[in-house]
Scaffold this motif. Structure first.
Motif, PDB file in Angstrom:
ATOM      1  N   LEU A  64       0.847  -1.188   0.000  1.00 45.27           N
ATOM      2  CA  LEU A  64       0.000   0.000   0.000  1.00 45.27           C
ATOM      3  C   LEU A  64       0.878   1.232   0.000  1.00 45.27           C
ATOM      4  O   LEU A  64       1.852   1.309   0.765  1.00 45.27           O
ATOM      5  CB  LEU A  64      -0.911   0.020   1.242  1.00 45.27           C
ATOM      6  N   ALA A  65       0.551   2.186  -0.839  1.00 41.55           N
ATOM      7  CA  ALA A  65       1.336   3.412  -0.917  1.00 41.55           C
ATOM      8  C   ALA A  65       1.012   4.321   0.262  1.00 41.55           C
ATOM      9  O   ALA A  65      -0.116   4.347   0.757  1.00 41.55           O
ATOM     10  CB  ALA A  65       1.037   4.138  -2.230  1.00 41.55           C
ATOM     11  N   GLY A  66       2.009   5.079   0.708  1.00 45.16           N
ATOM     12  CA  GLY A  66       1.794   6.053   1.769  1.00 45.16           C
ATOM     13  C   GLY A  66       1.851   5.406   3.142  1.00 45.16           C
ATOM     14  O   GLY A  66       1.936   4.184   3.288  1.00 45.16           O
ATOM     15  N   HIS A  67       1.813   6.252   4.158  1.00 45.61           N
ATOM     16  CA  HIS A  67       1.869   5.767   5.535  1.00 45.61           C
ATOM     17  C   HIS A  67       1.322   6.826   6.468  1.00 45.61           C
ATOM     18  O   HIS A  67       1.703   7.994   6.382  1.00 45.61           O
ATOM     19  CB  HIS A  67       3.307   5.427   5.942  1.00 45.61           C
ATOM     20  N   ARG A  68       0.413   6.410   7.370  1.00 48.05           N
ATOM     21  CA  ARG A  68      -0.091   7.313   8.396  1.00 48.05           C
ATOM     22  C   ARG A  68      -0.175   6.574   9.720  1.00 48.05           C
ATOM     23  O   ARG A  68      -1.017   5.704   9.910  1.00 48.05           O
ATOM     24  CB  ARG A  68      -1.483   7.844   8.029  1.00 48.05           C
ATOM     25  N   ALA A  69       0.740   6.902  10.619  1.00 49.18           N
ATOM     26  CA  ALA A  69       0.791   6.210  11.899  1.00 49.18           C
ATOM     27  C   ALA A  69      -0.441   6.513  12.754  1.00 49.18           C
ATOM     28  O   ALA A  69      -0.823   5.718  13.605  1.00 49.18           O
ATOM     29  CB  ALA A  69       2.057   6.596  12.658  1.00 49.18           C
ATOM     30  N   ASP A  70      -1.063   7.676  12.501  1.00 43.90           N
ATOM     31  CA  ASP A  70      -2.192   8.084  13.339  1.00 43.90           C
ATOM     32  C   ASP A  70      -3.526   7.928  12.615  1.00 43.90           C
ATOM     33  O   ASP A  70      -4.476   8.661  12.894  1.00 43.90           O
ATOM     34  CB  ASP A  70      -2.013   9.536  13.784  1.00 43.90           C
ATOM     35  N   ALA A  71      -3.622   6.994  11.692  1.00 41.13           N
ATOM     36  CA  ALA A  71      -4.859   6.808  10.932  1.00 41.13           C
ATOM     37  C   ALA A  71      -6.014   6.505  11.874  1.00 41.13           C
ATOM     38  O   ALA A  71      -5.881   5.742  12.841  1.00 41.13           O
ATOM     39  CB  ALA A  71      -4.689   5.661   9.935  1.00 41.13           C
ATOM     40  N   ASP A  72      -7.175   7.123  11.591  1.00 40.39           N
ATOM     41  CA  ASP A  72      -8.352   6.874  12.423  1.00 40.39           C
ATOM     42  C   ASP A  72      -9.094   5.639  11.916  1.00 40.39           C
ATOM     43  O   ASP A  72      -8.716   5.016  10.922  1.00 40.39           O
ATOM     44  CB  ASP A  72      -9.269   8.101  12.466  1.00 40.39           C
ATOM     45  N   GLY A  73     -10.196   5.283  12.606  1.00 39.17           N
ATOM     46  CA  GLY A  73     -10.925   4.062  12.271  1.00 39.17           C
ATOM     47  C   GLY A  73     -11.423   3.994  10.845  1.00 39.17           C
ATOM     48  O   GLY A  73     -11.186   2.995  10.147  1.00 39.17           O
ATOM     49  N   PRO A  74     -12.115   5.048  10.346  1.00 42.27           N
ATOM     50  CA  PRO A  74     -12.590   4.989   8.959  1.00 42.27           C
ATOM     51  C   PRO A  74     -11.469   4.816   7.941  1.00 42.27           C
ATOM     52  O   PRO A  74     -11.626   4.091   6.955  1.00 42.27           O
ATOM     53  CB  PRO A  74     -13.305   6.335   8.787  1.00 42.27           C
ATOM     54  N   GLU A  75     -10.335   5.470   8.203  1.00 43.13           N
ATOM     55  CA  GLU A  75      -9.220   5.336   7.251  1.00 43.13           C
ATOM     56  C   GLU A  75      -8.624   3.932   7.316  1.00 43.13           C
ATOM     57  O   GLU A  75      -8.249   3.370   6.283  1.00 43.13           O
ATOM     58  CB  GLU A  75      -8.142   6.379   7.540  1.00 43.13           C
ATOM     59  N   VAL A  76      -8.542   3.353   8.508  1.00 43.25           N
ATOM     60  CA  VAL A  76      -8.047   1.982   8.633  1.00 43.25           C
ATOM     61  C   VAL A  76      -8.942   1.035   7.837  1.00 43.25           C
ATOM     62  O   VAL A  76      -8.461   0.158   7.116  1.00 43.25           O
ATOM     63  CB  VAL A  76      -7.996   1.553  10.115  1.00 43.25           C
ATOM     64  N   GLN A  77     -10.257   1.214   7.942  1.00 41.25           N
ATOM     65  CA  GLN A  77     -11.179   0.353   7.204  1.00 41.25           C
ATOM     66  C   GLN A  77     -10.987   0.513   5.694  1.00 41.25           C
ATOM     67  O   GLN A  77     -10.976  -0.474   4.944  1.00 41.25           O
ATOM     68  CB  GLN A  77     -12.622   0.645   7.599  1.00 41.25           C
ATOM     69  N   GLU A  78     -10.818   1.751   5.260  1.00 38.77           N
ATOM     70  CA  GLU A  78     -10.617   2.009   3.837  1.00 38.77           C
ATOM     71  C   GLU A  78      -9.326   1.385   3.343  1.00 38.77           C
ATOM     72  O   GLU A  78      -9.275   0.760   2.273  1.00 38.77           O
ATOM     73  CB  GLU A  78     -10.606   3.520   3.611  1.00 38.77           C
ATOM     74  N   ARG A  79      -8.251   1.523   4.131  1.00 34.79           N
ATOM     75  CA  ARG A  79      -6.951   0.972   3.723  1.00 34.79           C
ATOM     76  C   ARG A  79      -6.964  -0.554   3.773  1.00 34.79           C
ATOM     77  O   ARG A  79      -6.325  -1.214   2.948  1.00 34.79           O
ATOM     78  CB  ARG A  79      -5.862   1.518   4.648  1.00 34.79           C
ATOM     79  N   TYR A  80      -7.684  -1.115   4.744  1.00 34.16           N
ATOM     80  CA  TYR A  80      -7.767  -2.567   4.824  1.00 34.16           C
ATOM     81  C   TYR A  80      -8.510  -3.120   3.612  1.00 34.16           C
ATOM     82  O   TYR A  80      -8.115  -4.153   3.039  1.00 34.16           O
ATOM     83  CB  TYR A  80      -8.468  -2.990   6.116  1.00 34.16           C
TER      84      TYR A  80
END
Length: 416
Positions: A289-305
């Motif tokens: 997966l491109a990019g990185h966000r250590a502080d990703a919130d729940g909706p973003e985690v779901q989207e990235r997953y």
């Protein structure tokens, strides 16, 4: 495949002043029989006299909680009238607060979803989020067309740990601003509905027993796959909540001794090795997966997953390997739980389940079966939820129906 045993019906009592308990016993017996029961069959199932059955049936008919659904009988004698639950006799609202998504449902008395909606979980001040949730509940009830007077209450499923006395969540992962927020009290004031709160994993298990069909009978663990991973426990058709309502916290079961460090001081726990946030970070580090966000919130985690699962679906070998490994590690946690509890079934579900289901159902059953201590005695079935992706919210609404209708020992206490 493991044979599904029918739940053992509760027995009533013919002692005086037991009417409320007997009423709930009869309702439960009817609910657990999809085709309905005649009055004669009810008397046999719950152990009450024909006269008691007749009196209570009349009360339930007058309250519109049951209905007469035709007659049956092919032999000599008078055909028997079948009693079934009346779907429109009572309704409940359920809300599931996950760090990634908030789901809303209106449920009828037989556990069918009348209306549902969902929204990404907002960040920011919990008070503002609660106001938004209350507005969504009002809109959902209006859209459902249900008579508000028939709504028995509001159930709320939240991440654990929880404080049942306060009706609050306690240091919930990825909902850091929600510690000790009294969500039960706040939503009851905002909506005017009697409100109950329970853990999301427990609510999901309740949903399975009410609306899951065969997968919700007997003894099973519900593996909740959301922003976090936990399990709901049902033994002999009874939901197990534990001393404080926090049974099923499996985040610190070690599944990989060489895995990443956990905040508990160990390595390779479920929490540090298996949850979607960890898998997304692993995929980012590997360049899947491109990019990185250590502080990703729940909706973003779901989207990235979901993005990770899309990569696996497209044949990306690294993405497939990450999901395969996660399935293997979760299977180890499942084995620890199933061997401890000696259940007959594992049910998977939750907000992230739909995307991971193909990978887990291909790998987990064989792994769990291999590690089963009782494999020479009974099988261990592994299935997806029979309720669907709204299982947390459905379970929250079922909490209301359970509170209103299920037989409880407290109903046997005699009033002075």
């Amino acid at each position: 495949m493991t044979e599904i045993r029918q739940p053992t019906p509760r027995r009533g009592t013919n002692l005086p002043r037991m009417g409320d308990f007997n009423l709930t016993v009869i309702l439960e017996a009817i609910r657990r029989s999809p085709g309905g029961l005649s009055r004669v069959e009810l008397a046999q199932v719950v152990g009450l006299s024909p006269q008691t059955i007749s009196n209570i049936s009349r009360r339930l008919l007058d309250q519109h909680l049951i209905l007469e659904a035709g007659k049956e009988g092919s032999g000599p004698g008078k055909p028997r009238t079948i009693l079934q639950l009346n779907p429109g006799g009572m309704y409940a609202v359920g809300v599931h607060l996950d760090p990634a998504v908030i789901t809303f449902v209106v449920l009828d008395l037989v556990g069918a979803v009348v209306r549902h909606s969902r929204m990404a979980t907002p960040g920011g001040d919990p008070a503002a989020v609660i106001t938004t949730i209350a507005e969504q509940i009002t809109a959902l009830i209006d859209d459902s067309g249900v008579d508000a007077a028939k709504i028995a209450g509001l159930g709320v499923a939240v991440p654990g740990p929880i404080d049942l006395k306060e009706g609050s969540v306690v240091e919930p992962p990825l909902l850091t601003r929600w510690n000790r927020v009294r969500i039960r009290e706040a939503l009851q004031q905002a909506t005017g509905l009697e409100t109950v709160v329970d853990k999301d994993v427990t609510s999901a298990a309740v949903a399975e027993t009410w609306a899951g069909g065969a997968s919700g009978a007997g003894s099973f663990v519900f593996m909740y796959m959301g922003t976090g991973i936990g399990c709901g426990i049902v033994l002999n058709d009874e939901v197990v909540r534990g001393t404080s309502g926090n049974a099923g916290e499996i985040g610190h079961i070690m599944v990989d001794p060489d895995g990443p460090p956990c905040d508990c001081g160990l390595r390779g726990c479920v929490k540090s090795s298996c949850i979607p946030q960890v898998l997304v970070a692993e995929a980012e580090a590997a360049g899947v997966l491109a990019g990185h966000r250590a502080d990703a919130d729940g909706p973003e985690v779901q989207e990235r997953y979901a993005e990770l699962c899309d990569k696996a679906d497209d044949g990306d070998e690294q993405a497939i390997a990450i999901l395969d490994r996660s399935a293997t590690l979760v299977a180890r946690a499942v084995s620890a739980v199933t061997n401890t509890l000696d259940v007959e079934r594992v049910v998977f579900g939750g907000p992230f389940w739909a995307r991971m289901a193909p990978y887990f159902l291909e790998r987990v059953p064989a792994l769990v079966e291999k590690d089963s201590a009782a494999r020479m005695i009974h099988g261990l079935e592994v299935v997806g939820t029979g309720v669907g992706e709204d299982v947390g919210a459905v379970g929250a609404a079922c909490l209301v129906l359970e509170d209103a209708l299920a037989p409880r020992a407290q109903r046997l206490l005699l009033e002075g």
